[in-house]
Design a protein around this motif. Structure first.
Motif, PDB file in Angstrom:
ATOM      1  N   ILE A  12       0.846  -1.194   0.000  1.00 54.53           N
ATOM      2  CA  ILE A  12       0.000   0.000   0.000  1.00 54.53           C
ATOM      3  C   ILE A  12       0.881   1.243   0.000  1.00 54.53           C
ATOM      4  O   ILE A  12       1.814   1.352   0.801  1.00 54.53           O
ATOM      5  CB  ILE A  12      -0.946   0.027   1.220  1.00 54.53           C
ATOM      6  CG1 ILE A  12      -1.942  -1.133   1.165  1.00 54.53           C
ATOM      7  CG2 ILE A  12      -1.695   1.359   1.298  1.00 54.53           C
ATOM      8  CD1 ILE A  12      -2.789  -1.287   2.406  1.00 54.53           C
ATOM      9  N   ILE A  13       0.575   2.176  -0.887  1.00 52.13           N
ATOM     10  CA  ILE A  13       1.265   3.466  -0.923  1.00 52.13           C
ATOM     11  C   ILE A  13       0.524   4.449  -0.026  1.00 52.13           C
ATOM     12  O   ILE A  13      -0.713   4.534  -0.055  1.00 52.13           O
ATOM     13  CB  ILE A  13       1.332   4.004  -2.365  1.00 52.13           C
ATOM     14  CG1 ILE A  13       2.323   3.167  -3.186  1.00 52.13           C
ATOM     15  CG2 ILE A  13       1.743   5.479  -2.388  1.00 52.13           C
ATOM     16  CD1 ILE A  13       2.373   3.537  -4.655  1.00 52.13           C
ATOM     17  N   LEU A  14       1.284   5.183   0.787  1.00 53.25           N
ATOM     18  CA  LEU A  14       0.738   6.245   1.627  1.00 53.25           C
ATOM     19  C   LEU A  14       1.120   7.588   1.042  1.00 53.25           C
ATOM     20  O   LEU A  14       2.292   7.832   0.736  1.00 53.25           O
ATOM     21  CB  LEU A  14       1.268   6.131   3.059  1.00 53.25           C
ATOM     22  CG  LEU A  14       0.840   7.209   4.071  1.00 53.25           C
ATOM     23  CD1 LEU A  14       0.785   6.640   5.482  1.00 53.25           C
ATOM     24  CD2 LEU A  14       1.776   8.430   4.056  1.00 53.25           C
ATOM     25  N   LEU A  15       0.127   8.464   0.892  1.00 51.09           N
ATOM     26  CA  LEU A  15       0.347   9.838   0.448  1.00 51.09           C
ATOM     27  C   LEU A  15      -0.200  10.780   1.507  1.00 51.09           C
ATOM     28  O   LEU A  15      -1.377  10.683   1.875  1.00 51.09           O
ATOM     29  CB  LEU A  15      -0.357  10.105  -0.882  1.00 51.09           C
ATOM     30  CG  LEU A  15       0.019   9.209  -2.071  1.00 51.09           C
ATOM     31  CD1 LEU A  15      -0.861   9.544  -3.263  1.00 51.09           C
ATOM     32  CD2 LEU A  15       1.485   9.366  -2.434  1.00 51.09           C
ATOM     33  N   GLU A  16       0.645  11.670   2.016  1.00 48.28           N
ATOM     34  CA  GLU A  16       0.162  12.689   2.948  1.00 48.28           C
ATOM     35  C   GLU A  16      -0.056  13.992   2.193  1.00 48.28           C
ATOM     36  O   GLU A  16       0.810  14.431   1.432  1.00 48.28           O
ATOM     37  CB  GLU A  16       1.140  12.923   4.092  1.00 48.28           C
ATOM     38  CG  GLU A  16       0.593  13.938   5.105  1.00 48.28           C
ATOM     39  CD  GLU A  16       1.602  14.396   6.151  1.00 48.28           C
ATOM     40  OE1 GLU A  16       1.287  15.362   6.874  1.00 48.28           O
ATOM     41  OE2 GLU A  16       2.695  13.794   6.230  1.00 48.28           O
ATOM     42  N   ILE A  17      -1.224  14.601   2.417  1.00 51.45           N
ATOM     43  CA  ILE A  17      -1.510  15.918   1.862  1.00 51.45           C
ATOM     44  C   ILE A  17      -1.772  16.882   3.012  1.00 51.45           C
ATOM     45  O   ILE A  17      -1.881  16.470   4.174  1.00 51.45           O
ATOM     46  CB  ILE A  17      -2.702  15.886   0.878  1.00 51.45           C
ATOM     47  CG1 ILE A  17      -4.001  15.449   1.576  1.00 51.45           C
ATOM     48  CG2 ILE A  17      -2.390  14.947  -0.291  1.00 51.45           C
ATOM     49  CD1 ILE A  17      -5.226  15.521   0.656  1.00 51.45           C
ATOM     50  N   SER A  18      -1.899  18.154   2.714  1.00 50.80           N
ATOM     51  CA  SER A  18      -1.904  19.176   3.760  1.00 50.80           C
ATOM     52  C   SER A  18      -3.286  19.545   4.281  1.00 50.80           C
ATOM     53  O   SER A  18      -3.392  20.207   5.312  1.00 50.80           O
ATOM     54  CB  SER A  18      -1.220  20.447   3.253  1.00 50.80           C
ATOM     55  OG  SER A  18      -1.910  20.963   2.125  1.00 50.80           O
ATOM     56  N   ASP A  19      -4.352  19.123   3.593  1.00 54.30           N
ATOM     57  CA  ASP A  19      -5.686  19.656   3.914  1.00 54.30           C
ATOM     58  C   ASP A  19      -6.696  18.510   4.026  1.00 54.30           C
ATOM     59  O   ASP A  19      -6.959  17.806   3.044  1.00 54.30           O
ATOM     60  CB  ASP A  19      -6.122  20.644   2.826  1.00 54.30           C
ATOM     61  CG  ASP A  19      -7.319  21.479   3.214  1.00 54.30           C
ATOM     62  OD1 ASP A  19      -8.247  20.934   3.841  1.00 54.30           O
ATOM     63  OD2 ASP A  19      -7.339  22.683   2.880  1.00 54.30           O
ATOM     64  N   SER A  20      -7.288  18.349   5.216  1.00 61.49           N
ATOM     65  CA  SER A  20      -8.262  17.275   5.402  1.00 61.49           C
ATOM     66  C   SER A  20      -9.583  17.559   4.682  1.00 61.49           C
ATOM     67  O   SER A  20     -10.348  16.635   4.400  1.00 61.49           O
ATOM     68  CB  SER A  20      -8.514  17.022   6.897  1.00 61.49           C
ATOM     69  OG  SER A  20      -8.982  18.184   7.546  1.00 61.49           O
ATOM     70  N   ASP A  21      -9.870  18.834   4.382  1.00 67.13           N
ATOM     71  CA  ASP A  21     -11.065  19.145   3.590  1.00 67.13           C
ATOM     72  C   ASP A  21     -10.878  18.696   2.145  1.00 67.13           C
ATOM     73  O   ASP A  21     -11.810  18.166   1.514  1.00 67.13           O
ATOM     74  CB  ASP A  21     -11.362  20.642   3.639  1.00 67.13           C
ATOM     75  CG  ASP A  21     -11.851  21.101   5.004  1.00 67.13           C
ATOM     76  OD1 ASP A  21     -12.346  20.252   5.773  1.00 67.13           O
ATOM     77  OD2 ASP A  21     -11.728  22.307   5.300  1.00 67.13           O
ATOM     78  N   VAL A  22      -9.677  18.905   1.610  1.00 64.59           N
ATOM     79  CA  VAL A  22      -9.369  18.419   0.259  1.00 64.59           C
ATOM     80  C   VAL A  22      -9.457  16.896   0.234  1.00 64.59           C
ATOM     81  O   VAL A  22      -9.991  16.303  -0.709  1.00 64.59           O
ATOM     82  CB  VAL A  22      -7.969  18.894  -0.173  1.00 64.59           C
ATOM     83  CG1 VAL A  22      -7.548  18.206  -1.473  1.00 64.59           C
ATOM     84  CG2 VAL A  22      -7.944  20.402  -0.340  1.00 64.59           C
ATOM     85  N   LEU A  23      -8.951  16.263   1.279  1.00 68.68           N
ATOM     86  CA  LEU A  23      -9.025  14.803   1.394  1.00 68.68           C
ATOM     87  C   LEU A  23     -10.464  14.316   1.298  1.00 68.68           C
ATOM     88  O   LEU A  23     -10.781  13.393   0.547  1.00 68.68           O
ATOM     89  CB  LEU A  23      -8.410  14.368   2.726  1.00 68.68           C
ATOM     90  CG  LEU A  23      -8.546  12.896   3.116  1.00 68.68           C
ATOM     91  CD1 LEU A  23      -7.756  12.009   2.167  1.00 68.68           C
ATOM     92  CD2 LEU A  23      -8.103  12.675   4.557  1.00 68.68           C
TER      93      LEU A  23
END
Length: 271
Positions: free
Chosen positions: A150-161
């Motif tokens: 499984i690839i994990l990607l972290e992004i900066s905004d939980s609303d965008v998520l």
């Protein structure tokens, strides 16, 4: 052969929320092909098959998505435990997986606590076409859980998520040799520490509504970033779900609740 079968909503306190799993209670062995066919018939992200073993409160457990056997699944484990505890006075059971993991499961009031292993990750570079398929413009970090594929990607905004709407045809063609992609972000909601979503058209359904198995690497990831051992996680899929997690050296404790929504019998199943 008739097989007692349940549908259980895991990681939720509300019916028709969380992640529904099938649970089949086996009195006799059935083939892997039959398990896969039943999982395809139920059409849920996973179906768990449990069979009583010799010894007190010990069971074998196997998990199947509609596409393949899955070595370890969090929400189906929670669902299976909910079914076993329903008619038992015991407060602890053991599930033995196809990889011979001994999963210790405890009941504490309405909550079920699962003890899962912890796996490390390695850095990985993902192609821009994967990010485009997910609808992500920028990432903070990308890592791979080699054990889980499984690839994990972290992004900066939980609303965008929460608003991601992937192109799944493009996503599955953007990378090979993996089971799924997990996207995560620090939570803006003060009730939770981090949020995530899990997309796995390679090995299961397009999106898993609430995923416990990813905590085998996700809990450690956020524990190191936030310098916390105990955290609250939220899966911001359309069905939503929650869990409490605690990192204990090489183990992670995952605790939440589940609700049985269906009980019946599968009829005329061949071994």
């Amino acid at each position: 052969m008739e097989i007692k079968t349940f549908i259980v909503d895991s990681f939720t306190t509300e019916k028709f929320k969380g992640n529904p799993a099938g649970v089949c209670l086996l009195e006799n062995d059935i083939s892997a092909d039959s398990m896969l066919s039943i999982a395809q018939e139920l059409g849920l992200s996973e179906t768990a098959y449990i069979k009583k073993l010799e010894g007190d409160n010990s069971f074998s457990i196997r998990y199947f998505s509609p596409k393949m056997e899955i070595p370890l699944c969090g929400h189906a484990t929670l669902a299976a435990a909910k079914v076993i505890f329903k008619d038992s006075d015991s407060h602890q059971i053991h599930f033995n997986t196809v990889e011979n993991l001994d999963l210790i499961i405890k009941r504490q009031g309405d909550e079920i606590i699962m003890e899962f292993p912890v796996y490390d990750m390695v850095p990985v570079t993902v192609p821009s076409i994967m990010l485009e398929a997910l609808g992500i413009k920028e990432i903070i970090n990308s890592s791979l859980s080699e054990k889980n594929k499984i690839i994990l990607l972290e992004i900066s905004d939980s609303d965008v998520l929460a608003g991601l709407n992937p192109n799944f045809n493009a996503l599955i063609n953007s990378y090979s040799g993996i089971n799924g992609v997990l996207v995560t972000a620090l939570s803006k909601n003060e009730k939770y520490d981090y949020q995530y979503r899990y997309f796995w058209p390679w090995a299961g359904t397009n999106e898993d509504p609430v995923t416990g198995g990813v905590q085998t690497f996700l809990t450690k990831y956020w524990s190191e970033k936030l310098h916390k051992k105990t955290m609250k996680a939220f899966q911001s899929s359309s069905r939503t779900g929650y869990m409490n997690v605690e990192l204990l050296n090489d183990k992670v404790l995952i605790s939440s609740t589940a609700i049985i929504t269906f009980e019946g019998n599968l009829l005329g199943i061949d071994s």
